[in-house]
Scaffold this motif. Structure first.
Motif, mmCIF file in Angstrom:
data_model
loop_
_atom_site.group_PDB
_atom_site.id
_atom_site.type_symbol
_atom_site.label_atom_id
_atom_site.label_comp_id
_atom_site.label_asym_id
_atom_site.label_seq_id
_atom_site.Cartn_x
_atom_site.Cartn_y
_atom_site.Cartn_z
ATOM 1 N N MET A 47 -0.030 -34.324 -9.877
ATOM 2 C CA MET A 47 0.678 -33.043 -9.825
ATOM 3 C C MET A 47 2.052 -33.232 -10.465
ATOM 4 S SD MET A 47 1.098 -30.480 -6.579
ATOM 5 C CE MET A 47 -0.664 -30.214 -6.559
ATOM 6 N N LYS B 135 -6.295 -25.204 -8.256
ATOM 7 C CA LYS B 135 -4.958 -25.560 -7.795
ATOM 8 C C LYS B 135 -4.722 -25.039 -6.375
ATOM 9 C CE LYS B 135 -3.423 -24.890 -12.553
ATOM 10 N NZ LYS B 135 -2.547 -24.102 -13.450
ATOM 11 N N ARG C 48 -9.284 -23.347 -17.470
ATOM 12 C CA ARG C 48 -7.883 -22.922 -17.368
ATOM 13 C C ARG C 48 -7.769 -21.481 -17.851
ATOM 14 N NH1 ARG C 48 -3.960 -26.839 -15.683
ATOM 15 N NH2 ARG C 48 -2.603 -25.336 -16.643
ATOM 16 N N ASP D 90 0.921 -26.656 -11.309
ATOM 17 C CA ASP D 90 -0.210 -27.388 -10.747
ATOM 18 C C ASP D 90 -0.501 -27.002 -9.305
ATOM 19 O OD1 ASP D 90 -0.607 -28.985 -13.093
ATOM 20 O OD2 ASP D 90 1.169 -30.131 -12.529
#
Length: 195
Positions: free
Chosen positions: A1, A128, A194, A99
């Motif tokens: 992270m 996340k 993503r 993150d």
């Protein structure tokens, strides 16, 4: 992270504990070597968390629509202030840069932002963590409402359980470190995707 997005109020609220925790959050994020990503404001809890991270030597990236910058509420001392065209573009940019998503006390904008990330997470658009720092029980009513979604048949319990609640930022960040995302709701979007 590497980076944590913090959603929080553009006001300080009536309880001094809210500002105290914002300062702790900014300091802790910086001390852990994480980049703070937030809405770019200099006011309220937003300003407090950013100032604390900067004072601790941290990197702070703000994202703000041009209209708000023009109203002179943009923080001028950040590592970087990304100026975007709309609130939608702001939220997208903050999500891409982060993150994990941590929610301190705030108002409707704070709720809207964290709920969008939670929705994207349960759909599998990202893996996340989403969490709440429950200062003085601020998020207790919300937690009850979210549980009711499952109790009344609108949400699987695993998507209630994926939300992290902690009394302190330190505890929330520790939980983020061991977070494992559940399988997405419809099974169509891999968690690696993503946006």
């Amino acid at each position: 992270m590497n980076s944590i997005c913090v959603y929080c109020g553009s006001a300080l609220g009536v309880d001094p504990a809210f500002q105290d925790e914002a300062i702790i959050a900014g300091n802790l994020i910086a001390k852990q070597g994480l980049t703070l990503v937030y809405g770019g404001g200099k006011v309220g809890l937003m300003g407090a968390v950013a100032d604390a991270a900067l004072a601790a030597g941290g990197k702070v990236v703000g994202v703000m629509p041009a209209d708000l910058v023009n109203q002179e509420i943009g923080h001028k001392g950040l590592t970087e202030l990304k100026i975007v065209n709309s609130m939608h573009e702001r939220k997208w940019a903050m999500a891409e840069l982060s993150d994990g998503f941590l929610c301190l006390p705030g108002g409707p904008g704070t709720f809207e932002e964290i709920f969008e990330q939670w929705t994207w997470a349960l759909l599998g658009f990202h893996a996340k963590p989403c969490g709440f720092v429950n200062v003085g029980g601020y998020y207790d009513p919300l937690r009850s409402t979210v549980q009711q979604m499952a109790d009344k048949g609108f949400l699987a319990q695993k998507y209630v359980d994926m939300l992290i609640y902690a009394d302190t930022t330190a505890a929330a960040l520790q939980a983020f470190g061991s977070y494992v995302a559940p399988a997405p709701k419809w099974g169509v979007a891999p968690v690696e995707q993503r946006y």
